[in-house]
Scaffold this motif. Structure first.
Motif, PDB file in Angstrom:
ATOM      1  N   UNK A 123       1.043  -1.152  -0.258  1.00 14.80           N
ATOM      2  CA  UNK A 123      -0.052  -0.071   0.012  1.00 14.80           C
ATOM      3  C   UNK A 123       1.071   1.155   0.016  1.00 14.80           C
ATOM      4  N   UNK A 124       0.370   2.221  -0.674  1.00 16.15           N
ATOM      5  CA  UNK A 124       1.059   3.599  -0.605  1.00 16.15           C
ATOM      6  C   UNK A 124       1.083   4.239   0.781  1.00 16.15           C
ATOM      7  N   UNK A 125       0.073   3.902   1.420  1.00 18.42           N
ATOM      8  CA  UNK A 125       0.087   4.418   2.950  1.00 18.42           C
ATOM      9  C   UNK A 125      -0.025   3.453   3.898  1.00 18.42           C
ATOM     10  N   UNK A 126       0.114   3.557   5.180  1.00 17.73           N
ATOM     11  CA  UNK A 126       0.053   2.671   6.304  1.00 17.73           C
ATOM     12  C   UNK A 126       1.215   1.906   6.565  1.00 17.73           C
ATOM     13  N   UNK A 127       0.931   0.845   7.357  1.00 19.91           N
ATOM     14  CA  UNK A 127       2.356  -0.026   7.759  1.00 19.91           C
ATOM     15  C   UNK A 127       2.514  -1.153   6.672  1.00 19.91           C
ATOM     16  N   UNK A 128       3.628  -1.784   6.719  1.00 14.46           N
ATOM     17  CA  UNK A 128       3.915  -2.740   5.765  1.00 14.46           C
ATOM     18  C   UNK A 128       2.880  -3.943   5.895  1.00 14.46           C
ATOM     19  N   UNK A 129       2.628  -4.554   4.682  1.00 12.53           N
ATOM     20  CA  UNK A 129       1.748  -5.903   5.014  1.00 12.53           C
ATOM     21  C   UNK A 129       2.793  -7.042   4.398  1.00 12.53           C
ATOM     22  N   UNK A 130       2.149  -8.133   4.627  1.00 10.33           N
ATOM     23  CA  UNK A 130       2.790  -9.456   4.434  1.00 10.33           C
ATOM     24  C   UNK A 130       2.087 -10.043   2.915  1.00 10.33           C
ATOM     25  N   UNK A 131       2.700 -10.314   2.123  1.00  7.09           N
ATOM     26  CA  UNK A 131       4.389 -10.865   2.209  1.00  7.09           C
ATOM     27  C   UNK A 131       5.391  -9.738   1.673  1.00  7.09           C
ATOM     28  N   UNK A 132       4.623  -8.521   1.250  1.00  4.98           N
ATOM     29  CA  UNK A 132       5.707  -7.443   0.661  1.00  4.98           C
ATOM     30  C   UNK A 132       6.598  -6.901   1.839  1.00  4.98           C
ATOM     31  N   UNK A 133       6.292  -7.012   3.091  1.00  6.94           N
ATOM     32  CA  UNK A 133       7.201  -6.512   4.045  1.00  6.94           C
ATOM     33  C   UNK A 133       8.263  -7.563   4.551  1.00  6.94           C
ATOM     34  N   UNK A 134       8.197  -8.608   3.958  1.00  2.53           N
ATOM     35  CA  UNK A 134       9.110  -9.730   4.343  1.00  2.53           C
ATOM     36  C   UNK A 134      10.421  -9.448   3.587  1.00  2.53           C
ATOM     37  N   UNK A 135      11.652  -9.959   4.376  1.00  3.05           N
ATOM     38  CA  UNK A 135      13.034  -9.783   3.729  1.00  3.05           C
ATOM     39  C   UNK A 135      13.132 -10.598   2.381  1.00  3.05           C
ATOM     40  N   UNK A 136      13.645  -9.803   1.658  1.00  2.99           N
ATOM     41  CA  UNK A 136      13.801 -10.309   0.236  1.00  2.99           C
ATOM     42  C   UNK A 136      13.094 -10.448  -0.741  1.00  2.99           C
ATOM     43  N   UNK A 137      11.655  -9.787  -0.271  1.00  6.25           N
ATOM     44  CA  UNK A 137      10.586  -9.664  -1.186  1.00  6.25           C
ATOM     45  C   UNK A 137      10.779  -8.477  -1.998  1.00  6.25           C
ATOM     46  N   UNK A 138      10.499  -8.253  -3.333  1.00  6.79           N
ATOM     47  CA  UNK A 138      10.505  -7.166  -4.188  1.00  6.79           C
ATOM     48  C   UNK A 138       8.990  -6.509  -3.751  1.00  6.79           C
ATOM     49  N   UNK A 139       8.886  -5.394  -2.862  1.00  2.91           N
ATOM     50  CA  UNK A 139       7.770  -4.715  -2.519  1.00  2.91           C
ATOM     51  C   UNK A 139       7.610  -3.563  -3.401  1.00  2.91           C
ATOM     52  N   UNK A 140       6.173  -3.497  -3.936  1.00  2.00           N
ATOM     53  CA  UNK A 140       5.913  -2.593  -5.238  1.00  2.00           C
ATOM     54  C   UNK A 140       4.600  -1.645  -4.854  1.00  2.00           C
ATOM     55  N   UNK A 141       4.697  -0.523  -4.816  1.00  2.00           N
ATOM     56  CA  UNK A 141       3.396   0.437  -4.789  1.00  2.00           C
ATOM     57  C   UNK A 141       3.450   1.213  -6.136  1.00  2.00           C
ATOM     58  N   UNK A 142       2.278   1.776  -6.503  1.00  2.00           N
ATOM     59  CA  UNK A 142       2.012   2.593  -7.450  1.00  2.00           C
ATOM     60  C   UNK A 142       2.915   3.756  -7.439  1.00  2.00           C
ATOM     61  N   UNK A 143       3.372   4.105  -8.729  1.00  2.00           N
ATOM     62  CA  UNK A 143       3.993   5.518  -8.725  1.00  2.00           C
ATOM     63  C   UNK A 143       3.591   6.255 -10.115  1.00  2.00           C
ATOM     64  N   UNK A 144       3.061   7.237  -9.794  1.00  2.00           N
ATOM     65  CA  UNK A 144       2.305   7.926 -11.050  1.00  2.00           C
ATOM     66  C   UNK A 144       3.364   8.437 -12.106  1.00  2.00           C
TER      67      UNK A 144
END
Length: 218
Positions: A123-144
């Protein structure tokens, strides 16, 4: 050039005529009318976004949404373990569980131990979520700032990367689609033997900032 990679797409049910579909597995009991459901629409949009950047990519659909876009951590974890056992080079997750989930964290770790790349939406706002927040994961959010073939290095608490959140008329937008675009870019780079090189050349660096002059790189 290496063959186009197989991507395990953990999402809703994919239609049999989905371009690039290499196989399907159902982790949940799919609703009889799931073909016309929000979950099916979401999955088809993810597959299309992946192949927008990697047209030759093959997709292994792993269904965790029975019709609505809702599942349990246990079901998602089971899907991740299933993906870890496949020949997929990349595992894609356009979903997230708020808060810590030992089940999901262990499953994500299993995927990474198998030598696969794991991409998840954040998410663009708020705390990390799982599995995006796990070590080694490519975590991606929208970027206009990003077009379909671009990505950004954000290094934010919830997401390390950003990508295109969707174009005009897209039925699905946001972090889900951004992660799928990023997966496609990784798949293309992987097929060309240059994931490491790709990660050295972001289109933008730093968080997206909106001012009087519009979006710009930090």
């Amino acid at each position: 050039m290496t063959p186009a990679p197989l991507i395990a797409l953990i999402d809703g049910p994919l239609a049999a005529d989905t371009p690039g579909l290499a196989g399907r597995a159902e982790i949940c009991d799919v609703h009889p009318r799931a073909a016309g459901s929000p979950a099916a629409l979401h999955a088809s949009c993810m597959a299309a976004a992946i192949r927008a950047n990697a047209p030759d990519a093959q997709i292994l659909g792993i269904s965790i949404f029975p019709g609505r876009l809702s599942t349990t951590p246990a079901t998602a974890a089971k899907a991740l373990h299933r993906a870890a056992e496949t020949e997929a080079a990349i595992v894609h997750c356009s979903f997230g569980h708020a808060g810590a989930s030992p089940l999901l964290a262990a499953a994500a770790a299993a995927v990474l131990r198998s030598g696969k790349l794991l991409v998840a939406s954040a998410p663009a706002r708020g705390t990390p979520v799982c599995p995006a927040g796990c070590d080694g994961v490519f975590s991606v959010q929208g970027d206009a700032r990003c077009g379909a073939g671009q990505w950004s290095l954000l290094n934010l608490p919830a997401a390390r990367f950003g990508a295109c959140p969707g174009g005009p008329g897209s039925p699905v937008r946001g972090a889900s689609l951004a992660a799928a675009h990023f997966t496609g870019l990784l798949a293309r780079a992987n097929a060309e033997g240059g994931v490491g090189e790709m990660l050295q050349t972001p289109s933008f660096t730093g968080r997206e900032r909106i001012g009087t002059g519009g979006p710009h790189a930090a």
